[in-house]
Design a protein around this motif. Structure first.
Motif, mmCIF file in Angstrom:
data_model
loop_
_atom_site.group_PDB
_atom_site.id
_atom_site.type_symbol
_atom_site.label_atom_id
_atom_site.label_comp_id
_atom_site.label_asym_id
_atom_site.label_seq_id
_atom_site.Cartn_x
_atom_site.Cartn_y
_atom_site.Cartn_z
ATOM 1 N N ALA A 248 1.124 0.348 9.660
ATOM 2 C CA ALA A 248 0.725 1.615 9.056
ATOM 3 C C ALA A 248 1.718 2.039 7.972
ATOM 4 N N ALA A 249 3.009 1.866 8.238
ATOM 5 C CA ALA A 249 4.029 2.212 7.234
ATOM 6 C C ALA A 249 3.874 1.344 5.989
ATOM 7 N N ALA A 250 3.526 0.083 6.182
ATOM 8 C CA ALA A 250 3.341 -0.818 5.039
ATOM 9 C C ALA A 250 2.145 -0.405 4.189
ATOM 10 N N THR A 251 1.065 0.064 4.823
ATOM 11 C CA THR A 251 -0.091 0.515 4.044
ATOM 12 C C THR A 251 0.240 1.776 3.253
ATOM 13 N N GLU A 252 1.131 2.604 3.801
ATOM 14 C CA GLU A 252 1.554 3.797 3.064
ATOM 15 C C GLU A 252 2.329 3.403 1.812
ATOM 16 N N ARG A 253 3.190 2.404 1.938
ATOM 17 C CA ARG A 253 3.936 1.925 0.766
ATOM 18 C C ARG A 253 2.994 1.315 -0.267
ATOM 19 N N ALA A 254 1.985 0.599 0.205
ATOM 20 C CA ALA A 254 1.010 0.009 -0.718
ATOM 21 C C ALA A 254 0.246 1.099 -1.469
ATOM 22 N N GLU A 255 -0.117 2.146 -0.748
ATOM 23 C CA GLU A 255 -0.819 3.262 -1.394
ATOM 24 C C GLU A 255 0.058 3.885 -2.477
ATOM 25 N N ALA B 4 2.452 2.455 -4.162
ATOM 26 C CA ALA B 4 2.596 1.520 -5.280
ATOM 27 C C ALA B 4 1.381 1.554 -6.200
ATOM 28 N N VAL B 5 0.197 1.552 -5.610
ATOM 29 C CA VAL B 5 -1.025 1.574 -6.413
ATOM 30 C C VAL B 5 -1.157 2.902 -7.151
ATOM 31 N N THR B 6 -0.796 3.994 -6.494
ATOM 32 C CA THR B 6 -0.915 5.319 -7.105
ATOM 33 C C THR B 6 0.025 5.478 -8.294
ATOM 34 N N THR B 7 1.252 4.968 -8.156
ATOM 35 C CA THR B 7 2.247 5.143 -9.220
ATOM 36 C C THR B 7 2.231 4.025 -10.252
ATOM 37 N N GLY B 8 1.638 2.870 -9.878
ATOM 38 C CA GLY B 8 1.669 1.728 -10.779
ATOM 39 C C GLY B 8 3.002 1.025 -10.799
ATOM 40 N N ARG B 9 3.857 1.329 -9.827
ATOM 41 C CA ARG B 9 5.171 0.709 -9.710
ATOM 42 C C ARG B 9 5.361 0.229 -8.275
ATOM 43 N N ARG B 10 5.984 -0.921 -8.126
ATOM 44 C CA ARG B 10 6.265 -1.401 -6.779
ATOM 45 C C ARG B 10 7.230 -0.443 -6.092
ATOM 46 N N SER B 11 6.810 0.114 -4.966
ATOM 47 C CA SER B 11 7.641 1.071 -4.266
ATOM 48 C C SER B 11 8.758 0.357 -3.517
ATOM 49 N N ALA B 12 9.751 1.129 -3.115
ATOM 50 C CA ALA B 12 10.861 0.557 -2.351
ATOM 51 C C ALA B 12 10.320 -0.072 -1.072
ATOM 52 N N THR B 13 10.700 -1.304 -0.832
ATOM 53 C CA THR B 13 10.178 -2.026 0.325
ATOM 54 C C THR B 13 11.117 -1.875 1.515
ATOM 55 N N ASP B 14 10.538 -2.028 2.691
ATOM 56 C CA ASP B 14 11.335 -2.094 3.906
ATOM 57 C C ASP B 14 11.711 -3.561 4.090
ATOM 58 N N GLU B 15 12.919 -3.914 3.655
ATOM 59 C CA GLU B 15 13.316 -5.325 3.663
ATOM 60 C C GLU B 15 13.392 -5.898 5.075
ATOM 61 N N ASP B 16 13.575 -5.021 6.059
ATOM 62 C CA ASP B 16 13.684 -5.490 7.443
ATOM 63 C C ASP B 16 12.329 -5.653 8.115
ATOM 64 N N ALA B 17 11.262 -5.143 7.470
ATOM 65 C CA ALA B 17 9.949 -5.122 8.118
ATOM 66 C C ALA B 17 9.457 -6.509 8.541
ATOM 67 N N PRO B 18 9.520 -7.535 7.677
ATOM 68 C CA PRO B 18 9.032 -8.858 8.107
ATOM 69 C C PRO B 18 9.782 -9.406 9.313
ATOM 70 N N ALA B 19 11.121 -9.276 9.289
ATOM 71 C CA ALA B 19 11.915 -9.774 10.418
ATOM 72 C C ALA B 19 11.625 -8.973 11.680
ATOM 73 N N THR B 20 11.458 -7.669 11.524
ATOM 74 C CA THR B 20 11.138 -6.819 12.679
ATOM 75 C C THR B 20 9.781 -7.187 13.251
ATOM 76 N N MET B 21 8.831 -7.440 12.369
ATOM 77 C CA MET B 21 7.492 -7.816 12.824
ATOM 78 C C MET B 21 7.535 -9.143 13.571
ATOM 79 N N ARG B 22 8.296 -10.096 13.065
ATOM 80 C CA ARG B 22 8.408 -11.392 13.750
ATOM 81 C C ARG B 22 9.058 -11.233 15.121
#
Length: 228
Positions: free
Chosen positions: A135-142, A144-162
């Motif tokens: 859910a947090a990742a979809t918020e970041r995607a929203e 990014a699309v709204t601003t037209g700029r890649r938003s700050a990513t949660d760099e730990d998210a992939p490792a946390t998900m794994r």
């Protein structure tokens, strides 16, 4: 030489409408993620039905975006940044469509298990945490699309998900559930983890639109940075 300003104005208006559709799709996807998390955590049948309904809206909007881009490509023959805008838009819409399908699949497991929770607490806890990450990742995607700029990513998210996925598989091995049940719950985890890959792809597509750097080149750059 003819005046192309009316054609250009029409094309610009179509691009604005396409961007607005993508923004709306992002909002729907984020809402679906939140309702999916609620459905999973509380065996909430109302939230489950809402996820199904939101996914239907997403798929309908994806079809409309696809039709709009086909018309733009066929009739306007855009080039340079305009072409990049159109092609990127349909790719982002496709990623959002896939995320909607994944969330609907998770909600389907809640529906099948109702009125009982999908699993016991040792299994439900990592699943709930994975849903919150998604859910947090979809918020970041929203954003990014709204601003037209890649938003700050949660760099730990992939490792946390794994790590959460591994915790899920350990809990499933210790649960004593039937093979069919274990497979179904492992698939729920796979869907939640997969959604993170699609939101990452959206972030890379937005960066491509902004800078012209292809997503594959961004991945190589990230890997080189990690290696150094």
């Amino acid at each position: 030489m003819g005046d192309n300003s009316p054609v250009r104005t029409q094309f610009t208006n179509e691009l604005v409408a396409l961007t607005a559709d993508l923004t709306q799709m992002c909002r729907i996807t984020h809402e679906a993620a939140e309702r999916m998390t609620d459905a999973l955590a509380g065996a909430d049948l109302t939230a489950t039905y809402e996820v199904f309904a939101l996914d239907e809206r997403l798929q309908a909007m994806y079809g409309a975006c696809e039709a709009r881009t086909v018309v733009l490509l066929a009739l306007q023959a855009p080039v340079a940044r305009d072409l990049r805008h159109v092609v990127t838009a349909i790719q982002i819409a496709g990623e959002l469509s896939r995320i909607g399908h994944l969330f609907s699949g998770v909600a389907d497991q809640v529906y099948r298990s109702h009125p009982e929770p999908v699993a016991a607490t040792p299994i439900l806890d990592p699943l709930g945490a994975m849903a919150e990450l998604a859910a947090a990742a979809t918020e970041r995607a929203e954003r990014a699309v709204t601003t037209g700029r890649r938003s700050a990513t949660d760099e730990d998210a992939p490792a946390t998900m794994r790590a959460l996925n591994q915790k899920l598989h350990t809990a499933l091995s210790d649960s004593g559930d039937s093979t069919d049940t274990a497979i179904a719950l492992a698939l729920v985890g796979h869907r939640l983890a997969g959604s993170l890959e699609h939101t990452d792809r959206i972030a890379r597509l937005i960066h491509f639109l902004d800078t012209g750097i292809p997503p594959t080149a961004q991945i190589v750059a990230d890997e080189e940075e990690e290696a150094s």
